[in-house]
Design an enzyme around this catalytic site. Sequence first.
Site, PDB file in Angstrom:
ATOM      1  N   ILE A 180      64.034  26.187  70.685  1.00  0.00           N
ATOM      2  CA  ILE A 180      63.593  25.997  69.306  1.00  0.00           C
ATOM      3  C   ILE A 180      63.085  27.277  68.660  1.00  0.00           C
ATOM      4  O   ILE A 180      62.729  27.280  67.487  1.00  0.00           O
ATOM      5  CB  ILE A 180      62.498  24.908  69.197  1.00  0.00           C
ATOM      6  CG1 ILE A 180      61.298  25.244  70.085  1.00  0.00           C
ATOM      7  CG2 ILE A 180      63.058  23.544  69.546  1.00  0.00           C
ATOM      8  CD1 ILE A 180      60.138  24.265  69.937  1.00  0.00           C
ATOM      9  N   GLY A 181      63.054  28.379  69.403  1.00  0.00           N
ATOM     10  CA  GLY A 181      62.588  29.619  68.786  1.00  0.00           C
ATOM     11  C   GLY A 181      62.695  30.805  69.721  1.00  0.00           C
ATOM     12  O   GLY A 181      62.697  30.659  70.945  1.00  0.00           O
ATOM     13  N   GLY A 183      60.898  34.688  70.083  1.00  0.00           N
ATOM     14  CA  GLY A 183      59.869  35.605  69.617  1.00  0.00           C
ATOM     15  C   GLY A 183      60.138  37.001  70.126  1.00  0.00           C
ATOM     16  O   GLY A 183      61.128  37.269  70.815  1.00  0.00           O
ATOM     17  N   THR A 184      59.254  37.916  69.774  1.00  0.00           N
ATOM     18  CA  THR A 184      59.367  39.271  70.292  1.00  0.00           C
ATOM     19  C   THR A 184      59.280  39.257  71.805  1.00  0.00           C
ATOM     20  O   THR A 184      59.913  40.047  72.489  1.00  0.00           O
ATOM     21  CB  THR A 184      58.230  40.142  69.716  1.00  0.00           C
ATOM     22  OG1 THR A 184      58.233  40.027  68.292  1.00  0.00           O
ATOM     23  CG2 THR A 184      58.415  41.601  70.094  1.00  0.00           C
ATOM     24  N   TYR A 185      58.508  38.312  72.343  1.00  0.00           N
ATOM     25  CA  TYR A 185      58.322  38.217  73.785  1.00  0.00           C
ATOM     26  C   TYR A 185      58.589  36.790  74.226  1.00  0.00           C
ATOM     27  O   TYR A 185      57.753  35.919  74.057  1.00  0.00           O
ATOM     28  CB  TYR A 185      56.911  38.647  74.165  1.00  0.00           C
ATOM     29  CG  TYR A 185      56.542  39.998  73.605  1.00  0.00           C
ATOM     30  CD1 TYR A 185      56.983  41.160  74.220  1.00  0.00           C
ATOM     31  CD2 TYR A 185      55.796  40.101  72.439  1.00  0.00           C
ATOM     32  CE1 TYR A 185      56.679  42.399  73.691  1.00  0.00           C
ATOM     33  CE2 TYR A 185      55.483  41.340  71.914  1.00  0.00           C
ATOM     34  CZ  TYR A 185      55.929  42.488  72.546  1.00  0.00           C
ATOM     35  OH  TYR A 185      55.628  43.712  72.017  1.00  0.00           O
ATOM     36  N   GLY A 186      59.752  36.548  74.784  1.00  0.00           N
ATOM     37  CA  GLY A 186      60.071  35.253  75.355  1.00  0.00           C
ATOM     38  C   GLY A 186      60.757  34.296  74.390  1.00  0.00           C
ATOM     39  O   GLY A 186      60.883  34.549  73.196  1.00  0.00           O
ATOM     40  N   ASP A 304      50.365  41.104  66.218  1.00  0.00           N
ATOM     41  CA  ASP A 304      51.763  40.854  65.849  1.00  0.00           C
ATOM     42  C   ASP A 304      51.853  39.803  64.735  1.00  0.00           C
ATOM     43  O   ASP A 304      52.667  38.883  64.784  1.00  0.00           O
ATOM     44  CB  ASP A 304      52.563  40.402  67.068  1.00  0.00           C
ATOM     45  CG  ASP A 304      54.073  40.609  66.892  1.00  0.00           C
ATOM     46  OD1 ASP A 304      54.465  41.374  65.991  1.00  0.00           O
ATOM     47  OD2 ASP A 304      54.850  40.019  67.662  1.00  0.00           O
TER      48      ASP A 304
END
Length: 452
Positions: A180-181, A183-186, A304
């Site tokens: 569902i998404g 991110g910058t990390y994971g 962030d």
Amino acid sequence: MAHCPPSPCSTAGQWASLHQDSPPPPALSLTPTRDINHRPSWAFRPTQEDLFDRLDEFFPNHDLERPIFDPVQIANEGLPSPVEEALLPPTPTATLREAKLKQRKSIRVRDEERKKVESAREPPAKVANLGRRRSTKLWDIEVEEATPAPVKSGVSPTIPDSLTNEAPPAAIKWAKGELIGKGTYGRVYLALNVTTGEMIAVRQVEMPQNIGDEDDLRQVSIVKALETEQQTLEKLDHPNIVHCLGFEKTKEFFNVFLEYVPGGSIGSCLQRLGKFEENIIKSFTKQIIDGLAYLHANKIIHRDIKADNVLVETSGNCKISDFGISKQNEEIYKNADMTAMQGSLFWMAPEALHSDKGYSAKIDIWSLGCVFIEMFSGKRPWEGDDFVSVMFKVGHNKLTPPVPSDVQLSAEAEDFRLKCFTQDPDERPTAEDLKSHPWLKLPPGWIFEGFH
């Protein structure tokens, strides 16, 4: 390149490879045509009720009818495995096992039980859309992923070599659903707490596999940061902060369990609908400020803040998410030596690009100003500029993101923008200071009724 200072040029390639944010997954995967009549078209993440009505779509790799199987519990009960039982004639022991298995409920059964409990409750008041539905905390509780595939025929479940008469504490079972998404990390996946029947989300950060690899060294730092911040994240509890429910560390992943927030991110809404009308911007900005003030009061720098990291519920309630690189600092507004260049470049404050002087929580205020521009323009800050250009303009010339020519700001809105982009971090207002800014005042009786 000849006109670029050494520092930005030398690291631009690194930034380009590490910090280009991926767009959300295509809407089609979570927004079937028939769903348009059930929720606003901008709501990328369905409501919990919608998810439960369509479990087959969101958990396609799971057998929803299969009871969740726990070989350790069966072993400690002294019961034969399914394969062993097939080789034995019917006995009272098998009957006992059958009774025990009935207590191990499938995902579908847990959903039906949840629906009965929900229907027995009094319907919430209409204004209660802004209230929070608490999710079960998973801190200091053993959690275990329910494997999608059933036990293969002819293969006995793993039984521990040493058994005790006392069964171990029951583990919380969870099942991973659709992506569902990003991110910058994971990556963030839909998840179901099978034990309680609650819908949650899980952010999965890959565990480093090859220490000598440069990307894995970055993953090592991310995982270490998450481990360090566990106790801090456990204590966070605010309506404008995504609630962290717990952690799980496996060989492959560091799993961060989060409350599930239906709706979409501010970034995904802007991508689909374009810029917002001013009262919506005021409402969202105020909520982000409230969340930041809470974080800073708890000695946490987010590092962030951007439109993609603020989720919006269908009620209009905003929640700051993605604490992958957050940092705790006792002197929250005092410059401290920290790892430079943490965050997403287009939203970063000038001082965050200079490791020699350090930075403070004031970098979150600069990033807030960037989100302010995003919502007014419908575009990311520094639209049209590349990484090298922005590093030169922000890091060397200390310029602020320009206001697009088609955006007209009132005097109060312009004053708010300038305060967020105050060059001297010591003079830049705190989140608590910004709470009382006159631009944030909404018309009497205004409520969020969706995007127009």
